[in-house]
Structures are given as structure tokens and as C-alpha cells.
Design an enzyme around this catalytic site. Structure first.
Site, short mmCIF file in Angstrom:
data_model
loop_
_atom_site.label_atom_id
_atom_site.label_comp_id
_atom_site.label_asym_id
_atom_site.label_seq_id
_atom_site.Cartn_x
_atom_site.Cartn_y
_atom_site.Cartn_z
CG ASP A 179 -1.74 1.24 1.38
OD1 ASP A 179 -2.36 1.44 0.05
OD2 ASP A 179 -2.33 1.58 2.25
CG ASN A 445 5.22 -4.53 6.60
OD1 ASN A 445 5.08 -3.92 7.59
ND2 ASN A 445 4.29 -4.19 5.71
CD GLU A 446 0.92 -5.04 7.49
OE1 GLU A 446 0.42 -4.89 6.16
OE2 GLU A 446 0.12 -4.11 8.04
CG ASN A 500 2.19 -3.47 11.27
OD1 ASN A 500 2.90 -3.32 12.06
ND2 ASN A 500 2.49 -3.67 10.05
CE1 TYR A 502 -3.24 1.20 10.41
CE2 TYR A 502 -2.50 -1.08 10.17
CZ TYR A 502 -2.25 0.07 10.15
OH TYR A 502 -1.17 0.69 9.56
CE1 TYR A 506 -7.83 0.23 6.00
CE2 TYR A 506 -6.11 -0.52 7.42
CZ TYR A 506 -6.70 0.19 6.40
OH TYR A 506 -5.60 1.08 5.63
CD GLU A 540 2.14 -0.90 9.32
OE1 GLU A 540 0.80 -0.53 8.94
OE2 GLU A 540 2.95 -1.22 8.53
CD1 TRP A 585 0.05 3.53 8.33
CD2 TRP A 585 2.11 3.20 8.80
NE1 TRP A 585 0.53 3.41 7.05
CE2 TRP A 585 1.83 2.88 7.34
CE3 TRP A 585 3.36 2.79 9.02
CZ2 TRP A 585 2.95 2.63 6.15
CZ3 TRP A 585 4.55 2.39 8.19
CH2 TRP A 585 4.07 2.76 6.71
CE LYS A 604 -4.65 3.54 7.78
NZ LYS A 604 -4.81 3.41 6.52
#
Length: 642
Positions: A179, A445-446, A500, A502, A506, A540, A585, A604
Site C-alpha cells: 500500500d 512486513n506483514e 500492526n 487497526y 479497518y 503500526e 502509522w 493516516k
């Protein structure tokens, strides 16, 4: 694009990959400026002789910079495929007795380099430096044509990962599994570097801090000529450590040894003291200097003990941000004014750390982190290890049957991707291993760490990484919500659990924020059961916010909601002693690919893309500093510029 010698940055390199410095024996000629530029959608450049004849119908572009945002047409901004740069340089005749290299601080994502039509080297990987020796191709004291063919296509074997597709008219198009915008080009400086034939190639340091205030700095230094290792018979190497007052703190001789520092000034968080380390190769007969190189290091110790991260034996709490190298027009191109501004914003907020999300940042940024005493989680460009074009939405998907990703099931991933990933780690660790600011390495990452097929890949990557750092700093990766507690199969490999999360954005956003907090707390309770003896850092957490949008009561995308969201996150962090860090983030809004989930990029940021504060910036400042609401402290440049 061909795949040739990549000038890998390791202990057998030629010395040109060390951070460039002019010394008594080394010379540098900058090649930044306006270069000729040409897209090559048909792949005709090499066939038609562009490396030797130059680029036809070329335009001018600046180096360093991403090429994408320099033009006004969408075709160029979104371009995927081969593209070319060209410039001229003169090789000074007085450098004939040295090895001459062209050093690229970065070329995204892969490059072939030609001098006067001769291919002199290639490199895979867009965020670490490489150097190509050009002695056999240059004409001394005459103009030389330097041509670089680059390619920005994505695949399962590229770092970062994605796909490359084709539109109905045959145009190639990138499908990133990440992203942020797939900026490309010669995004960092290019230099002509001349070093002696017998040169300092690289070095490592480790530190032992003693209770009496002294310290031992153990070093190894790689020396030799191109293609050979070691000193010529009779030659010697001298090593000195010099403090910031200019005093010689310690000295030694030999390619490896120990420097005893009687009263060591330690490098500390936001209180940095740097020593200059000097390596000098001396001729065994005349005693004359053959090569000289100097760098800056900081004496400090980093370790993970139980649920704590310790710097110099003291627990630290990471306060800071995920970031991006991203600014208007330059794209991902190195912009030192923006770098300086970002550090000032972080200091104003009271931050002490950041992650190089999601790729290695420029050497200049790490050197500034060294000087400012920031703690850095240094991340390789292994992002997008999940088969998804909308990675950030998958947090809501808990059904294995629906996920359908299988990134690590691709046979190419366990072969070609693993090879590229290991090479990228080699280059990252070698470039950054002596930075005191680097306290942790992030290896991915992720990724799709909920997949059983990820386990052997993680095993191979973590095993490899543990061989690379003499200082044995902690290793980690960042876990995303799709691989929540109980689903992630790979957290056992990490020394620090980086999450991370959210909740409230989300998933369960807006009026459902109370439910988001309950779900977040439930997951954290599960993590405490799974990993009772490891520290946790939130790498994040954030909510998209359009600067200037205010709503009472709040709604998502308003500045009020971003603050409500952050307060909820912080309440959860504070409830768990194992949480030893929070990196919001993002520091600033940044560019992404276009889509209905993004309003001209990811919003963000605590600050806008042009580096102005949203309400969230003041909330973070109040949380992270004692002077969080003291407006008088912001009236001038203050002590930071004194």
C-alpha cells in the site's frame, strides 16, 4: 533486464561501497544533476544500441528523484517496464593509479550499467547501494558515456512483491501487493569513487561495556585489492578511535583487535555521542599511507531480556512512527530538506524511534539518526508477501477458505524469492551494521504468516539473518491482523513481537469503537498467553484522516475521530506491561496507487504530506513529552538549533 554481477556489499567488496568519503587517499566526483531519460515500453534500447550510441529523443530529468511525478501525463506516472538514464563524466587522469567505480546509492528496482557501450555491472534490489568498477571501460581525461537501463516490474520474486500485468492495448501495469506507490528511478545519489588498489573494504564493531565506566570496542577490518583479500606482505593497518573533542581515545594495530576506552561516553537514546574510527593502511617499507578511511560509531549495547528491550542495560520504551521516504514531486527521491524536517517533527512530538517501513532508507537518514540518538527498526524491502492487491482490507477476513492467497505455496518463492531476499539481507546488514541507531532488524512486513507454508521460509530467512550481525541485535517481522494471535504460525522466530493493528479503522470503526477495543483487548490477552516472555511493539496503528475535516460528534476521516481512535489504542497499550513501544502509522500522509479506498494516497499521517500538523500530532506530543501542551516551547527554533 539481465542479471549479472551485482557488486554485493560484503567483506570482499572493493571499498567503494563504504559510505563515500574524501580522505588522503580517496576521491569522489558527484554525478547528480540533469540526466537524459527515455522510457522503453517496446524493449528496444539494447537491440538498437542505446548503451553505446546514447538515448534517442530523450528528455531531461533530475537525479536523484523518482521519475513518476515529474511529468503531467498519466502514462509516465504509472509506467511499468524498462527505462533508461544517460549522462557523461570525465575520469581525471590523475586517478589512473586507483580503482575507479560508479557508485549508485540506489537504483529501483534493478539495473544494468554501461560505460562507453560496455556492460560493467548489474544489480537486483532498489534500496541498497552497489558499485561497478569501470577502469577497463573509461577513457581518461575524456568524456565518457554512462548509460543505465532500469526496470520497475514486480513479481513474486521481487522485493517488494507484486505482479506485472498487461492492459488490452499491451501496456504493462504494476500490481503491487503493498500500500504505497511503486516509485522508481535513480532515487539516490550517483558518484564516481576512486580508491587505492589496496584498500579498506569494510569493517565491523562490537562493544563490551564495563561497570567501571570503560569499554572495549572489538573490530575487524577487511582489506585487500580487487579480487583478493588481505594486506600485501609487510604492510600494516593502524586503527584509532577519536572522541568528539578530537582526543585519541584508543588505538590498535592489525586487521582485528580491541580498542580499550578508559572513560567511555556511551551512545544513548536522544543523547548521542559518536566516536570517529580511523583505519589506515601503511606501506611496510616506506611507512607511507596506502589507504585511509574514517567513519562514526557509537558505543552502546542492545539486548532483549524477558519482556524488555534494553539499551546500555536500561529498559527503553519506543515512541515514534512508521514512515515513508515520500514527498511531493521527488516521490521517493532523496530530499535532504524533507529528511531534516521529518526529524524535527519527530523531535517536536517527543519521539525517540522509527521503523524504515518498508525498505532500507538512505544512508543519510541513518547517519542523522545516529547523530540525533534515534532508535531505528531497520527493515528490508520484503513487503507484499501475501497474494492481495488490497492488503490493508484483509484484516477483516478471518476465513481461511476465503483467503486464497498461497504466496508461500508458490514454488518460485522458496527458490528465487528466497535467494533475492537473502541477498537483500546481506546488503542491508553490511551497509547498516555499524550504525548505533539500528537496534533491531525487521526481516518482513506483514507476510502471510498464518500460512503453514510460510514456516520453512521463515526458518530459512531467520537462520540466515542470525549469521549476519556480529552485534546480535534482535530480529523481528511485523505481524498483521489477518495473522492474529492463535493464527500466526511464525511468531516463535522473532525476538520481539511487532504488531500492526487497526481495530477501529479497518474493522469495527466509527460508532463501533467500543467493540473494537473489546476485540483488541481479547487478542492481546491471547498474545500474553502465547508469548509470556517476549516484548511487544506496535509498529503500526492509525486511521485515515483528511486534514481540516472536523465533525462533532466525530465521524471516520475527521480529525476528531483520529484522536478518539488513538486514545483507544493507547488505553490498550497501557494495560499491558509487555508492550514496550508504539510507532503510530504514519508520520506523514504519503502517496499510494489510486483506488476507491485511498483519497490521493494514504492519509493516516499525524502530519500532512507537506509536513503540517493534524490534531493527532498535538495528541501524540502531549502523550510523549512533558511539554505536550506548552505552546511557548514552540515559539522559536529553540535549543535544537542553538
Amino acid at each position: 533486464m539481465t542479471n549479472g554481477t551485482n557488486g554485493t556489499n560484503d567483506d570482499t567488496n572493493d571499498g567503494a561501497l563504504l559510505y563515500p568519503r574524501v580522505t588522503a587517499t580517496r576521491r569522489i566526483q558527484g554525478l547528480d544533476g540533469m540526466w537524459r531519460f527515455r522510457l522503453d515500453p517496446e524493449g528496444e534500447g539494447e537491440r538498437d544500441g542505446w548503451p553505446g550510441n546514447g538515448l534517442p529523443d530523450a528528455t531531461q530529468v533530475p537525479v536523484p528523484a523518482s521519475f513518476n511525478d515529474l511529468f503531467t501525463d498519466k502514462r509516465t506516472r504509472e509506467y511499468t517496464g524498462d527505462f533508461w538514464y544517460e549522462t557523461e563524466f570525465t575520469a581525471p587522469g590523475e586517478w589512473r593509479d586507483k580503482d575507479l567505480f560508479v557508485r549508485f546509492d540506489a537504483a529501483t528496482h534493478r539495473a544494468d550499467v554501461f560505460v562507453n557501450g560496455v556492460r560493467v555491472g548489474s544489480h537486483e534490489g532498489g534500496f541498497t547501494p552497489f558499485a561497478v568498477r569501470v577502469n577497463d571501460a573509461v577513457r581518461w581525461n575524456e568524456p565518457n558515456r554512462l548509460v543505465v537501463q532500469l526496470n520497475n516490474e514486480l513479481s513474486h520474486a521481487s522485493l517488494p512483491a507484486g505482479t506485472t500485468g498487461t492492459l488490452p492495448d499491451g501496456t504493462k501495469v504494476s500490481g503491487p501487493y503493498f500500500d504505497f506507490f511503486n516509485y522508481a528511478g535513480l532515487q539516490r545519489p550517483v558518484r564516481l569513487v576512486a580508491v587505492p588498489h589496496e584498500a579498506v573494504r569494510g569493517y565491523t564493531t562490537t562493544y563490551e561495556i564495563r561497570k567501571d565506566g570503560s569499554a572495549i570496542v572489538r573490530y575487524t577490518v577487511a582489506v585487500g585489492s580487487v579480487g583478493t583479500k588481505g594486506l600485501k606482505s609487510g604492510d600494516t593497518i593502524r586503527v584509532r578511535l577519536i572522541d568528539e573533542a578530537g582526543n585519541v581515545a584508543a588505538s590498535a594495530e592489525g586487521a582485528e583487535g580491541a580498542l580499550a576506552v578508559a572513560h567511555a561516553r556511551l551512545w544513548n537514546v536522544r543523547d548521542a555521542h559518536l566516536y570517529r574510527i580511523e583505519f589506515t593502511i601503511l606501506d611496510g617499507e616506506s611507512g607511507e599511507i596506502i589507504d585511509e578511511y574514517r567513519d562514526e560509531i557509537g558505543i552502546r549495547a542492545v539486548e532483549v531480556r524477558g519482556r524488555e528491550i534494553l539499551v546500555n542495560g536500561r529498559p527503553v520504551y519506543l515512541k515514534g512512527f512508521g514512515r515513508h521516504e515520500d514527498s511531493a514531486i521527488n516521490g521517493r527521491g532523496e530530499n535532504l530538506a524533507v529528511v531534516k524536517r521529518d526529524f524535527e517533527l519527530m523531535k517536536w512530538c517527543g519521539a525517540n524511534s522509527f521503523r524504515t517501513s518498508h525498505y532500507p532508507y538512505s544512508e543519510e537518514e541513518l547517519r542523522l539518526a545516529d547523530r540525533e540518538g534515534f532508535l531505528v527498526i531497520d527493515e528490508v524491502a520484503a513487503v507484499g508477501f501475501m497474494k492481495s492487491l488490497m492488503n490493508f482490507l484483509d484484516a477483516a477476513n478471518d476465513d481461511d477458505a476465503d483467503r486464497g492467497r498461497g504466496f508461500f505455496d508458490d514454488p518460485e518463492v522458496m527458490t528465487r524469492t528466497l535467494e533475492v531476499h537473502k541477498a537483500a539481507l546481506d546488503e542491508l546488514f553490511t551497509r547498516d551494521r555499524n550504525h548505533p541507531s539500528v537496534i533491531m532488524w525487521s526481516l518482513m512486513n506483514e507476510p502471510d504468516s498464518a500460512s503453514e507454508s510460510a514456516v520453512p521460509y521463515f526458518h530459512a530467512i531467520f537462520d540466515h539473518a542470525r549469521t549476519l550481525d556480529p552485534q546480535r541485535r534482535p530480529l523481528t517481522y511485523t505481524n498483521l491482523m489477518m495473522a492474529a494471535a492463535g493464527r500466526d504460525r511464525c511468531h516463535g522466530f522473532a525476538d520481539v513481537i511487532c504488531l500492526n493493528r487497526y481495530y477501529g479503522w479497518y474493522v469495527q470503526g466509527g460508532y463501533q469503537l467500543a467493540g473494537a477495543k473489546a476485540a483488541f483487548t481479547a487478542e492481546m490477552d491471547r498474545w500474553m498467553e502465547l508469548e509470556p516472555d517476549k516484548p511487544f511493539v506496535f509498529t503500526e496503528y492509525g486511521a485515515d484522516t483528511a486534514a481540516g475535516v472536523h465533525k462533532l460528534p466525530s465521524v471516520q476521516w475527521s480529525e476528531e475521530y483520529q484522536c478518539e481512535y488513538l486514545r483507544m489504542q493507547h488505553e490498550v497499550f497501557d494495560a499491558y506491561p509487555a508492550v514496550v513501544g508504539e510507532q503510530m502509522w504514519n508520520l506523514c500522509d504519503f502517496q499510494t496507487g489510486e483506488g476507491i479506498m485511498r483519497v490521493d494516497g494514504n492519509r493516516k499521517g499525524a502530519f500532512t504530506r507537506d509536513r503540517q500538523p493534524k490534531a493527532a500530532a498535538f495528541l501524540l506530543r502531549a502523550r510523549w513529552t512533558d511539554a505536550g501542551t506548552d505552546a511557548d516551547a514552540d515559539a522559536g527554533v529553540g535549543s535544537d538549533a542553538a
